[in-house]
Enzyme design. Structure first.
Site, mmCIF file in Angstrom:
data_model
loop_
_atom_site.group_PDB
_atom_site.id
_atom_site.type_symbol
_atom_site.label_atom_id
_atom_site.label_comp_id
_atom_site.label_asym_id
_atom_site.label_seq_id
_atom_site.Cartn_x
_atom_site.Cartn_y
_atom_site.Cartn_z
ATOM 1 N N ARG A 1 5.285 -2.962 -22.657
ATOM 2 C CA ARG A 1 6.617 -3.576 -21.725
ATOM 3 C C ARG A 1 6.366 -3.139 -20.525
ATOM 4 N NH1 ARG A 1 11.061 -0.371 -23.515
ATOM 5 N NH2 ARG A 1 10.776 0.485 -21.466
ATOM 6 N N GLU B 1 6.537 0.925 -14.185
ATOM 7 C CA GLU B 1 5.545 1.388 -15.166
ATOM 8 C C GLU B 1 5.146 0.260 -16.258
ATOM 9 O OE1 GLU B 1 5.737 4.492 -17.929
ATOM 10 O OE2 GLU B 1 7.936 3.955 -18.472
ATOM 11 N N ASN C 1 4.359 0.328 -20.231
ATOM 12 C CA ASN C 1 4.554 1.032 -21.463
ATOM 13 C C ASN C 1 3.460 0.403 -22.346
ATOM 14 O OD1 ASN C 1 6.908 3.021 -20.802
ATOM 15 N ND2 ASN C 1 7.572 0.908 -20.492
ATOM 16 N N SER D 1 9.924 0.554 -26.803
ATOM 17 C CA SER D 1 11.336 0.311 -27.819
ATOM 18 C C SER D 1 12.303 -0.505 -27.169
ATOM 19 C CB SER D 1 11.967 1.656 -28.148
ATOM 20 O OG SER D 1 12.418 2.215 -26.852
ATOM 21 N N LYS E 1 0.046 7.192 -16.086
ATOM 22 C CA LYS E 1 0.450 7.028 -14.575
ATOM 23 C C LYS E 1 -0.660 7.014 -13.819
ATOM 24 C CE LYS E 1 4.882 7.568 -15.891
ATOM 25 N NZ LYS E 1 4.862 7.199 -17.231
ATOM 26 N N LYS F 1 5.437 12.078 -10.301
ATOM 27 C CA LYS F 1 5.304 11.545 -11.616
ATOM 28 C C LYS F 1 4.163 12.347 -12.381
ATOM 29 C CE LYS F 1 7.522 7.069 -11.344
ATOM 30 N NZ LYS F 1 7.053 5.966 -12.095
ATOM 31 N N GLU G 1 5.547 10.282 -20.598
ATOM 32 C CA GLU G 1 6.392 9.259 -21.030
ATOM 33 C C GLU G 1 7.897 9.828 -21.672
ATOM 34 O OE1 GLU G 1 5.015 6.111 -20.499
ATOM 35 O OE2 GLU G 1 3.170 7.046 -19.835
ATOM 36 N N GLY G 2 8.712 8.890 -21.615
ATOM 37 C CA GLY G 2 9.724 9.129 -22.569
ATOM 38 C C GLY G 2 11.141 9.422 -21.656
ATOM 39 N N ARG H 1 17.922 -2.733 -18.910
ATOM 40 C CA ARG H 1 18.729 -1.417 -19.209
ATOM 41 C C ARG H 1 19.322 -1.034 -17.700
ATOM 42 N NH1 ARG H 1 13.723 2.515 -20.437
ATOM 43 N NH2 ARG H 1 12.968 0.906 -18.913
HETATM 44 P P1 ADP Z 1 8.741 7.253 -18.096
HETATM 45 O O1 ADP Z 1 7.284 6.825 -18.971
HETATM 46 O O2 ADP Z 1 9.200 8.616 -18.443
HETATM 47 O O3 ADP Z 1 9.736 6.264 -18.841
HETATM 48 P P2 ADP Z 1 9.073 6.099 -15.784
HETATM 49 O O4 ADP Z 1 7.851 5.903 -14.779
HETATM 50 O O5 ADP Z 1 9.523 4.876 -16.447
HETATM 51 O O6 ADP Z 1 8.557 7.223 -16.630
HETATM 52 O O7 ADP Z 1 10.168 6.643 -14.941
HETATM 53 C C1 ADP Z 1 11.421 7.024 -15.564
HETATM 54 C C2 ADP Z 1 12.591 6.465 -14.839
HETATM 55 O O8 ADP Z 1 12.654 7.005 -13.487
HETATM 56 C C3 ADP Z 1 12.525 4.823 -14.847
HETATM 57 O O9 ADP Z 1 13.245 4.308 -15.744
HETATM 58 C C4 ADP Z 1 13.512 4.720 -13.409
HETATM 59 O O10 ADP Z 1 14.834 4.832 -13.589
HETATM 60 C C5 ADP Z 1 13.053 6.140 -12.602
HETATM 61 N N1 ADP Z 1 12.000 5.659 -11.544
HETATM 62 C C6 ADP Z 1 10.667 5.619 -11.888
HETATM 63 N N2 ADP Z 1 9.930 5.337 -10.977
HETATM 64 C C7 ADP Z 1 10.775 5.055 -9.894
HETATM 65 C C8 ADP Z 1 10.722 4.788 -8.422
HETATM 66 N N3 ADP Z 1 9.293 4.591 -8.045
HETATM 67 N N4 ADP Z 1 11.763 4.315 -7.786
HETATM 68 C C9 ADP Z 1 12.950 4.723 -8.229
HETATM 69 N N5 ADP Z 1 13.208 5.032 -9.571
HETATM 70 C C10 ADP Z 1 12.013 5.383 -10.286
HETATM 71 MG MG MG Z 2 9.607 4.203 -18.109
#
Ligand code: ADP
Ligand code: MG
Length: 471
Positions: free
Chosen positions: A125, A144, A146, A151, A302, A361, A365-366, A447
């Site tokens: 996803r 990102e 996944n 899910s 990442k 970051k 994940e999660g 979401r």
């Molecule tokens: P995870 O693997 O924990 O889901 P993500 O990279 O998806 O990691 O980051 C988790 C959440 O943080 C995202 O769903 C988003 O709400 C926020 N986020 C992540 N990267 C960014 C970004 N570059 N700018 C703004 N919000 C972000």
């Molecule tokens: Mg995410």
């Protein structure tokens, strides 16, 4: 981006009535989760959190996200087959990040033994936010991708009908008719079914110890049963106790051969004790179709995402596909390596001086792991001269235009919130040897969360399920 629902958002009586209808509709439709108090059984369940109103999504960006999904499927599949790229890209990370290092060790061990697996199934996803420029224009930016246990494809297959009903109750019948149908549960099941068909035997869902989100998985599972495909649910510890390989590395659980292992678990370090690592190794060594195999899980780190951003990298991974590369690159936000050296020193200093421009970051994940603002500054200040910094990457912070909505959660008061949304597109592909036999976009997930939360998904209790309303 027009929010769209200004008139109803302010009408307290209409909102109360619509919310009551919405909650019952969600329960009837099966938008369900087990409760925090009783996560082990389905005697008491609740509705999964969702928005009262669908959220506006720019149609052009929505179409752009769908149009690039097959390209991302190709890219993930290419990375998973490129040992040199994975080795080079993760070299600095695995020196400091123990979890990635352990996954990588299994990857190398499996390659050294020689892959028994010949059919490959990817379910991913790709997640995006709509970055709002100074002139008010919005751009699609990938957050990102996944590649393991992505899910909510199940539950979100059932939210569109709920939002259609809500809009009708609010007098917006015309708008209700415009909501797009969406069935990722079926799309994911068709991918699993294809892999199953190329192998035979049963499908195994590798599930968590605590299965609060079981209904989301059941949606996919039941699509398979509908096609007369047998599904068993097992945990890592069941694999440790009951799993075995025969001489040609076919996987058996208590004497029953397994064709496909669909992981809904295994992406956070906390689930792995020594036994579970052994179970994971057994699965990876087997001939069974892992979704994902360990190489594809590593392709979703990442660190890999950040390296893809380097000039020339996509060209190396997808030779002869300039159009796919252009579509992929158009979704990239700024991503920066914190590896030791001048480049990393420079971006670390920039982020410490202006932390609100970035997200820090780790390889996790999660949800709930990223660092922002003052916290980002403090952590980076502390690790900037230590190799530890290479376990992180930096990313430009995306700034979507907020819109008003109501987040419906069991036992929570009904109140209006300023919200931002994240769009996910599900991708499914199947490869047999070197031949791609399926490559599809399988539906979407929207979401939405209140702006005061920087981070966190639905399972983390921050975001809620939503439906896009294209504008
Ligand atoms: P995870 O693997 O924990 O889901 P993500 O990279 O998806 O990691 O980051 C988790 C959440 O943080 C995202 O769903 C988003 O709400 C926020 N986020 C992540 N990267 C960014 C970004 N570059 N700018 C703004 N919000 C972000
Ligand atoms: Mg995410």
């Amino acid at each position: 981006m027009a929010a769209g629902w200004q008139d109803v958002v302010q009408d307290a009586a209409a909102v109360r009535e619509a919310a009551a209808v919405a909650v019952d509709a969600a329960l009837l439709a099966g938008v369900l989760m087990r409760t925090g108090e009783q996560p082990h059984a389905s005697d008491v369940v609740n509705y999964a959190p969702f928005t009262l109103l669908p959220s506006a999504v720019p149609q052009d960006l929505f179409e752009q996200a769908y149009a690039v999904q097959q390209d991302f499927n190709l890219l993930v599949d290419a990375i998973s087959q490129n040992k040199e790229f994975l080795e080079q890209t993760l070299a600095s990370t695995i020196k400091v990040d123990d979890f990635t290092a352990r996954l990588f060790r299994i990857y190398m061990q499996v390659l050294e033994e020689g892959l028994a697996q010949t059919v490959f199934l990817g379910i991913n996803r790709s997640d995006y936010m709509f970055d709002c420029g100074p002139d008010g224009s919005a751009a699609l930016r990938q957050i990102e991708i996944n590649t393991i246990a992505a899910s909510f494809g199940g539950l979100t297959s059932r939210t569109t009908d709920v939002h259609r009903l809500v809009l009708k109750v609010l007098g917006k019948t015309e708008e209700a008719s415009q909501l797009l149908s969406n069935n990722p549960a079926k799309g994911l099941a068709l991918g699993i079914a294809k892999a199953w068909q190329l192998y035979g035997a049963v499908v195994m869902f590798l599930v968590e110890e605590v299965q609060r989100n079981i209904f989301d998985q059941r949606c996919v599972e039941n699509e398979l049963w509908n096609r007369n495909i047998r599904v068993v649910r097992k945990r890592f510890r069941d694999v440790f106790e009951q799993g075995s390989l025969d001489a040609s590395r076919r996987l058996f659980m208590d004497g029953q051969e397994v064709a496909v292992v669909y992981y809904r678990e295994g992406y956070v370090p906390q689930v792995y004790d020594q036994q579970n690592w052994e179970a994971r190794l057994l699965l990876e060594r087997s001939r069974a179709v892992k979704c994902p195999d360990i190489a594809t899980q590593l392709a979703g780190t990442k660190k890999v995402q950040q390296e893809l951003c380097r000039p020339g990298m996509l060209e190396k991974l997808l030779p002869g596909r300039p159009e796919a590369i252009a579509r992929i690159r158009a979704t990239f936000a700024g991503l920066y390596s914190l590896d030791e050296g001048e480049e990393g020193d420079r971006i670390a200093a920039t982020a410490i001086a202006d932390p609100d421009r970035f997200v820090l970051k780790p390889q996790r994940e999660g949800g709930g792991n990223n660092l922002y603002g003052e916290e980002l500054r403090e952590v980076l200040e502390k690790i900037k001269d230590s190799p530890e910094r290479t376990s992180y990457i930096l990313m430009d912070k995306i700034r979507p235009q907020p819109a008003l909505n109501y987040l419906l959660r069991a036992h929570s008061p009904l109140q209006v919130s300023e919200c931002i949304s994240e769009l996910g597109i599900f991708g499914v592909y199947v490869r047999q040897g070197q031949q791609l036999v399926m490559n599809k976009a399988a539906g979407h997930l929207l979401r939405t969360k209140a702006v005061e939360h920087a981070d966190g998904g639905v399972a983390a209790g921050v975001a809620v399920l939503d439906t896009p309303y294209l504008v």
